[in-house]
Design a protein around this motif. Structure first.
Motif, PDB file in Angstrom:
ATOM      1  N   UNK A   1       0.885  -1.194   0.165  1.00 33.57           N
ATOM      2  CA  UNK A   1       0.019  -0.036  -0.008  1.00 33.57           C
ATOM      3  C   UNK A   1       0.804   1.338  -0.256  1.00 33.57           C
ATOM      4  N   UNK A   2       2.179   1.098   0.452  1.00 36.64           N
ATOM      5  CA  UNK A   2       2.727   2.464   0.625  1.00 36.64           C
ATOM      6  C   UNK A   2       4.270   2.340  -0.200  1.00 36.64           C
ATOM      7  N   UNK A   3       4.989   1.214  -0.034  1.00 36.83           N
ATOM      8  CA  UNK A   3       6.192   0.988  -0.771  1.00 36.83           C
ATOM      9  C   UNK A   3       6.039   0.968  -2.266  1.00 36.83           C
TER      10      UNK A   3
ATOM     11  N   UNK B   1      11.426  -1.769   1.140  1.00 38.98           N
ATOM     12  CA  UNK B   1      10.124  -2.098   1.931  1.00 38.98           C
ATOM     13  C   UNK B   1       9.816  -3.741   1.638  1.00 38.98           C
ATOM     14  N   UNK B   2      10.470  -4.266   0.785  1.00 35.90           N
ATOM     15  CA  UNK B   2      10.333  -5.642   0.615  1.00 35.90           C
ATOM     16  C   UNK B   2      10.906  -6.536   1.800  1.00 35.90           C
ATOM     17  N   UNK B   3      12.283  -5.837   2.179  1.00 38.47           N
ATOM     18  CA  UNK B   3      13.060  -6.312   3.177  1.00 38.47           C
ATOM     19  C   UNK B   3      12.239  -6.185   4.517  1.00 38.47           C
ATOM     20  N   UNK B   4      11.442  -5.120   4.707  1.00 31.77           N
ATOM     21  CA  UNK B   4      10.847  -4.740   5.929  1.00 31.77           C
ATOM     22  C   UNK B   4       9.731  -5.694   5.986  1.00 31.77           C
ATOM     23  N   UNK B   5       9.015  -6.119   4.782  1.00 33.49           N
ATOM     24  CA  UNK B   5       8.176  -7.121   5.043  1.00 33.49           C
ATOM     25  C   UNK B   5       8.477  -8.547   4.944  1.00 33.49           C
ATOM     26  N   UNK B   6       9.485  -8.631   5.021  1.00 36.62           N
ATOM     27  CA  UNK B   6      10.358 -10.200   4.603  1.00 36.62           C
ATOM     28  C   UNK B   6       9.702 -11.254   5.463  1.00 36.62           C
ATOM     29  N   UNK B   7       9.596 -10.758   7.013  1.00 32.81           N
ATOM     30  CA  UNK B   7       9.029 -11.906   7.831  1.00 32.81           C
ATOM     31  C   UNK B   7       7.597 -12.427   7.378  1.00 32.81           C
TER      32      UNK B   7
END
Length: 301
Positions: A104-106, A139-145
């Motif tokens: 939604x943001x990245x 942002x992909x790394x932020x949401x990796x988990x």
């Protein structure tokens, strides 16, 4: 003249930072709302119902609808009103919050740059394109988990809903800039018009758990959904787009996943891992590049 221009840029940047914090909280609060007692339709109804009650006196006093054509109202309502809200909320019922933060943001700067190029032929410099790519990685790394622990299943459905929602909102961002829409017009088209069409349908036909939900849950969703995204957020977003442009604003908003990840620690008890922390730093570098700060040149919107 130069001072006025600089003040305008500062005002736009401050407004964009406010939206970052508003939207970061919105992702967390929305995730809480749609995964507890209230339905998606309830959360959407509270968003536009409370928002309309708050905004209506100002709308009537200022006659904010003046200057808007039926076509523009339709575009603004469809791209930032009910369809965007429902797609976002339903996405959060299928996919974890980390997915929502990322998509939604990245992804917003990517879609905004694409539609700005299609609509008005606005081109990005090479450094800006590189910055957008770095933001996407970050942002992909932020949401990796979230991506690795969601267990598959229906998460991809939510992901597609997020992409559909943010593609609509990117059109809204560009339209806001091209048509020089003011905050009152945005409130009228997005909040009031959405409420007029949605609330009767919600109350008469859609699934609702409003009567069974705890009062504290209704209060939280009503106050936050009704005031923050529908009134404060949309007004600050309009100010940011008018003063620093749709591209620069969307780049600022790409930091939302990082802020939301930090907010999720005490509220959702989601502790970011090492990839997420690396991603936050990566997003910062990408923002600097996309805004042109690393080459000492201003972004033109």
């Amino acid at each position: 003249m130069g001072d006025d221009n600089q003040s305008s840029k500062v005002l736009g940047a401050v407004a964009a930072v406010c939206v970052v914090f508003f939207w970061s909280g919105w992702i967390v609060v929305s995730r809480l709302g749609v995964t507890n007692h209230l339905t998606v339709y309830d959360v959407t109804g509270l968003r536009y119902g409370i928002g309309a009650v708050v905004a209506l006196p100002y709308i009537i006093w200022s006659r904010a609808w003046r200057g808007l054509t039926a076509g523009r109202i339709l575009v603004l309502t469809l791209t930032s009103g009910i369809p965007y809200a429902l797609l976002s909320y339903f996405g959060l019922t299928y996919a974890p919050a980390a997915h929502g933060e990322v998509f939604l943001n990245g992804c917003l700067p990517i879609f905004t740059a694409l539609f700005a190029w299609i609509w008005i032929g606005q081109k990005s410099r090479l450094s800006q394109l590189v910055g957008l790519g770095i933001i996407l990685i970050g942002v992909t790394l932020v949401g990796y988990e979230g991506f690795t622990s969601s267990g598959g299943g229906t998460a991809w459905i939510g992901d597609f809903m997020f992409l559909a929602a943010i593609s609509l909102f990117a059109v809204f961002m560009v339209a806001n800039r091209v048509w020089t829409i003011n905050p009152g017009q945005i409130l009228f088209a997005v909040t009031i018009v959405s409420a007029v069409f949605y609330l009767p349908v919600w109350l008469l036909w859609l699934d609702s758990n409003l009567a069974a939900a705890p009062g504290s849950e209704i209060l939280l969703q009503g106050v936050y959904q009704g005031l923050v995204p529908s009134v404060l957020g949309i007004s600050c977003l309009n100010i940011a787009v008018r003063h620093i442009g749709a591209h620069a604003t969307s780049v600022f908003l790409s930091v939302v996943p990082c802020v939301a990840a930090l907010a999720a620690i005490p509220i959702l008890h989601e502790i970011p891992g090492l990839p997420a922390w690396i991603g936050m730093l990566t997003v910062t570098v990408g923002i600097l590049l996309a805004l042109g700060m690393m080459e000492g040149r201003k972004v033109r919107s």
